[in-house]
Scaffold this motif. Structure first.
Motif, PDB file in Angstrom:
ATOM      1  N   LYS A  32      34.197   5.648  33.331  1.00 39.34           N
ATOM      2  CA  LYS A  32      33.985   5.318  34.744  1.00 39.34           C
ATOM      3  C   LYS A  32      35.111   4.437  35.287  1.00 39.34           C
ATOM      4  O   LYS A  32      35.437   4.494  36.464  1.00 39.34           O
ATOM      5  N   PHE A  33      35.703   3.613  34.419  1.00 40.04           N
ATOM      6  CA  PHE A  33      36.713   2.651  34.860  1.00 40.04           C
ATOM      7  C   PHE A  33      38.087   3.292  35.040  1.00 40.04           C
ATOM      8  O   PHE A  33      38.895   2.823  35.843  1.00 40.04           O
ATOM      9  N   ALA A  34      38.375   4.367  34.328  1.00 36.98           N
ATOM     10  CA  ALA A  34      39.680   5.024  34.400  1.00 36.98           C
ATOM     11  C   ALA A  34      39.950   5.509  35.820  1.00 36.98           C
ATOM     12  O   ALA A  34      39.031   5.811  36.581  1.00 36.98           O
ATOM     13  N   GLY A  35      41.216   5.549  36.181  1.00 42.22           N
ATOM     14  CA  GLY A  35      41.612   6.054  37.492  1.00 42.22           C
ATOM     15  C   GLY A  35      42.527   5.095  38.218  1.00 42.22           C
ATOM     16  O   GLY A  35      43.086   4.169  37.636  1.00 42.22           O
ATOM     17  N   THR A  36      42.673   5.314  39.512  1.00 40.59           N
ATOM     18  CA  THR A  36      43.586   4.535  40.338  1.00 40.59           C
ATOM     19  C   THR A  36      42.869   3.354  40.976  1.00 40.59           C
ATOM     20  O   THR A  36      41.774   3.501  41.517  1.00 40.59           O
ATOM     21  N   TRP A  37      43.509   2.201  40.888  1.00 43.66           N
ATOM     22  CA  TRP A  37      43.011   0.962  41.488  1.00 43.66           C
ATOM     23  C   TRP A  37      44.135   0.337  42.305  1.00 43.66           C
ATOM     24  O   TRP A  37      45.312   0.494  41.968  1.00 43.66           O
ATOM     25  N   HIS A  38      43.780  -0.391  43.345  1.00 43.48           N
ATOM     26  CA  HIS A  38      44.736  -1.153  44.149  1.00 43.48           C
ATOM     27  C   HIS A  38      44.489  -2.633  43.885  1.00 43.48           C
ATOM     28  O   HIS A  38      43.344  -3.086  43.912  1.00 43.48           O
ATOM     29  N   GLY A  61      47.495   0.288  40.305  1.00 45.36           N
ATOM     30  CA  GLY A  61      47.313   0.340  38.865  1.00 45.36           C
ATOM     31  C   GLY A  61      46.601   1.640  38.498  1.00 45.36           C
ATOM     32  O   GLY A  61      45.547   1.950  39.054  1.00 45.36           O
ATOM     33  N   ILE A  62      47.219   2.395  37.635  1.00 47.72           N
ATOM     34  CA  ILE A  62      46.600   3.635  37.162  1.00 47.72           C
ATOM     35  C   ILE A  62      46.171   3.383  35.729  1.00 47.72           C
ATOM     36  O   ILE A  62      47.000   3.127  34.847  1.00 47.72           O
ATOM     37  N   ILE A  63      44.861   3.435  35.507  1.00 46.82           N
ATOM     38  CA  ILE A  63      44.297   3.089  34.201  1.00 46.82           C
ATOM     39  C   ILE A  63      43.765   4.333  33.518  1.00 46.82           C
ATOM     40  O   ILE A  63      43.046   5.131  34.113  1.00 46.82           O
ATOM     41  N   SER A  64      44.141   4.460  32.255  1.00 47.52           N
ATOM     42  CA  SER A  64      43.624   5.544  31.419  1.00 47.52           C
ATOM     43  C   SER A  64      43.321   4.958  30.045  1.00 47.52           C
ATOM     44  O   SER A  64      43.649   3.801  29.763  1.00 47.52           O
ATOM     45  N   PHE A  65      42.685   5.749  29.217  1.00 44.57           N
ATOM     46  CA  PHE A  65      42.315   5.296  27.881  1.00 44.57           C
ATOM     47  C   PHE A  65      42.800   6.304  26.852  1.00 44.57           C
ATOM     48  O   PHE A  65      42.686   7.513  27.064  1.00 44.57           O
ATOM     49  N   THR A  66      43.333   5.797  25.757  1.00 41.10           N
ATOM     50  CA  THR A  66      43.814   6.653  24.680  1.00 41.10           C
ATOM     51  C   THR A  66      42.608   7.162  23.883  1.00 41.10           C
ATOM     52  O   THR A  66      41.511   6.605  23.994  1.00 41.10           O
ATOM     53  N   PRO A  67      42.795   8.195  23.050  1.00 45.26           N
ATOM     54  CA  PRO A  67      41.697   8.666  22.205  1.00 45.26           C
ATOM     55  C   PRO A  67      41.133   7.570  21.289  1.00 45.26           C
ATOM     56  O   PRO A  67      39.961   7.599  20.936  1.00 45.26           O
ATOM     57  N   GLU A  68      41.961   6.557  20.959  1.00 47.80           N
ATOM     58  CA  GLU A  68      41.513   5.445  20.118  1.00 47.80           C
ATOM     59  C   GLU A  68      40.726   4.406  20.909  1.00 47.80           C
ATOM     60  O   GLU A  68      40.208   3.446  20.334  1.00 47.80           O
ATOM     61  N   ASP A  70      42.127   2.550  23.444  1.00 50.73           N
ATOM     62  CA  ASP A  70      43.020   1.541  23.998  1.00 50.73           C
ATOM     63  C   ASP A  70      43.209   1.785  25.494  1.00 50.73           C
ATOM     64  O   ASP A  70      43.135   2.926  25.965  1.00 50.73           O
ATOM     65  N   LEU A  71      43.454   0.708  26.244  1.00 47.45           N
ATOM     66  CA  LEU A  71      43.637   0.796  27.687  1.00 47.45           C
ATOM     67  C   LEU A  71      45.125   0.917  27.999  1.00 47.45           C
ATOM     68  O   LEU A  71      45.910   0.056  27.611  1.00 47.45           O
ATOM     69  N   ALA A  72      45.503   2.001  28.682  1.00 45.40           N
ATOM     70  CA  ALA A  72      46.883   2.209  29.119  1.00 45.40           C
ATOM     71  C   ALA A  72      46.922   1.971  30.624  1.00 45.40           C
ATOM     72  O   ALA A  72      46.093   2.506  31.363  1.00 45.40           O
ATOM     73  N   GLN A  84      58.846  -0.805  41.642  1.00 42.96           N
ATOM     74  CA  GLN A  84      59.036  -1.184  40.238  1.00 42.96           C
ATOM     75  C   GLN A  84      57.830  -0.704  39.449  1.00 42.96           C
ATOM     76  O   GLN A  84      56.697  -0.962  39.831  1.00 42.96           O
ATOM     77  N   LYS A  85      58.084   0.019  38.348  1.00 43.71           N
ATOM     78  CA  LYS A  85      56.999   0.538  37.522  1.00 43.71           C
ATOM     79  C   LYS A  85      56.981  -0.168  36.174  1.00 43.71           C
ATOM     80  O   LYS A  85      58.032  -0.420  35.580  1.00 43.71           O
ATOM     81  N   PHE A  86      55.770  -0.501  35.739  1.00 47.36           N
ATOM     82  CA  PHE A  86      55.564  -1.119  34.429  1.00 47.36           C
ATOM     83  C   PHE A  86      54.496  -0.304  33.715  1.00 47.36           C
ATOM     84  O   PHE A  86      53.521   0.112  34.332  1.00 47.36           O
ATOM     85  N   GLU A  87      54.664  -0.112  32.429  1.00 45.44           N
ATOM     86  CA  GLU A  87      53.623   0.532  31.642  1.00 45.44           C
ATOM     87  C   GLU A  87      53.199  -0.426  30.544  1.00 45.44           C
ATOM     88  O   GLU A  87      54.027  -0.980  29.828  1.00 45.44           O
ATOM     89  N   LEU A  88      51.895  -0.661  30.454  1.00 44.07           N
ATOM     90  CA  LEU A  88      51.345  -1.605  29.498  1.00 44.07           C
ATOM     91  C   LEU A  88      50.280  -0.917  28.658  1.00 44.07           C
ATOM     92  O   LEU A  88      49.575  -0.030  29.140  1.00 44.07           O
ATOM     93  N   LEU A  89      50.156  -1.339  27.422  1.00 45.41           N
ATOM     94  CA  LEU A  89      49.118  -0.815  26.541  1.00 45.41           C
ATOM     95  C   LEU A  89      48.367  -1.998  25.939  1.00 45.41           C
ATOM     96  O   LEU A  89      48.975  -2.917  25.390  1.00 45.41           O
ATOM     97  N   PHE A  90      47.056  -1.981  26.096  1.00 47.78           N
ATOM     98  CA  PHE A  90      46.185  -3.017  25.554  1.00 47.78           C
ATOM     99  C   PHE A  90      45.277  -2.395  24.510  1.00 47.78           C
ATOM    100  O   PHE A  90      44.609  -1.392  24.786  1.00 47.78           O
TER     101      PHE A  90
END
Length: 186
Positions: A32-38, A61-68, A70-72, A84-90
């Motif tokens: 439910k949390f994945a997707g586009t956020w401002h 912020g575009i949020i997705s989740f890996t198969p494991e 993790d929050l991308a 400016q684009k940043f990509e983060l993995l949590f």
């Protein structure tokens, strides 16, 4: 004195632990949390944020989740000289809605504190760089508009996280960098 000292140490440890406890959305759902956020508003004690907060605009912020699990996160910030684009993995932790990001230079602790999944989310992040630590609180919206009631709720949350209202930036809406939301960009 010998009885007071252990009690004082125990009390201080409890206070430190209580200050470190950040609530997480009960029954957090990554689907439910994945997707586009401002990012509609933010508060932080980070010195870089405090210097730039008056000229910042709403970011995406575009949020997705890996198969494991993790929050991308892909962040797209409008700046004076472009986007400016940043990509983060949590990495996920043992608690749903709580993620950790680590690199050689820093450690990030991210909590999704509260969300209704369709309109808003409150996110809390602590960043540790060497001996320096900073705290950030963000109000994310699915749309760029934010209600006065939700903004008030966010402002009331700020002091509970050890921040002050002068650290708040309400980020103006922008149409800039919207193309960054399209599929296939990177």
């Amino acid at each position: 004195m010998t009885v007071v000292l252990p009690s004082l140490v125990l009390a201080l440890l409890c206070l430190l632990r209580a200050g470190a406890e950040v609530p997480v959305q009960p029954d957090f759902s990554s689907e439910k949390f994945a997707g586009t956020w401002h990012v509609a508003a933010a508060a932080s004690n980070c010195s870089v944020f405090l210097k730039m907060k008056d000229v910042m605009k709403s970011s995406i912020g575009i949020i997705s989740f890996t198969p494991e699990g993790d929050l991308a996160m892909k962040l797209i910030w409008p700046l004076t000289d472009g986007c400016q684009k940043f990509e983060l993995l949590f990495q996920r932790t043992g608690q749903a809605g709580h993620y950790m990001g680590m690199s050689v230079q820093e450690k990030k602790d991210l909590h999704v504190m509260e969300t209704d999944y369709t309109h808003y989310a409150f996110m809390h992040e602590v960043q540790q760089t060497g001996q320096k630590s900073s705290t950030a609180l963000q109000l994310l919206m699915r749309e760029q508009d934010v209600s006065p009631q939700l903004l008030q709720k966010f402002e009331e949350l700020i002091p509970t996280m050890g921040l002050t209202k002068d650290m708040l930036a309400i980020l103006p809406k922008t149409g800039e960098c919207q193309e960054g939301c399209q599929e296939g960009t990177g």
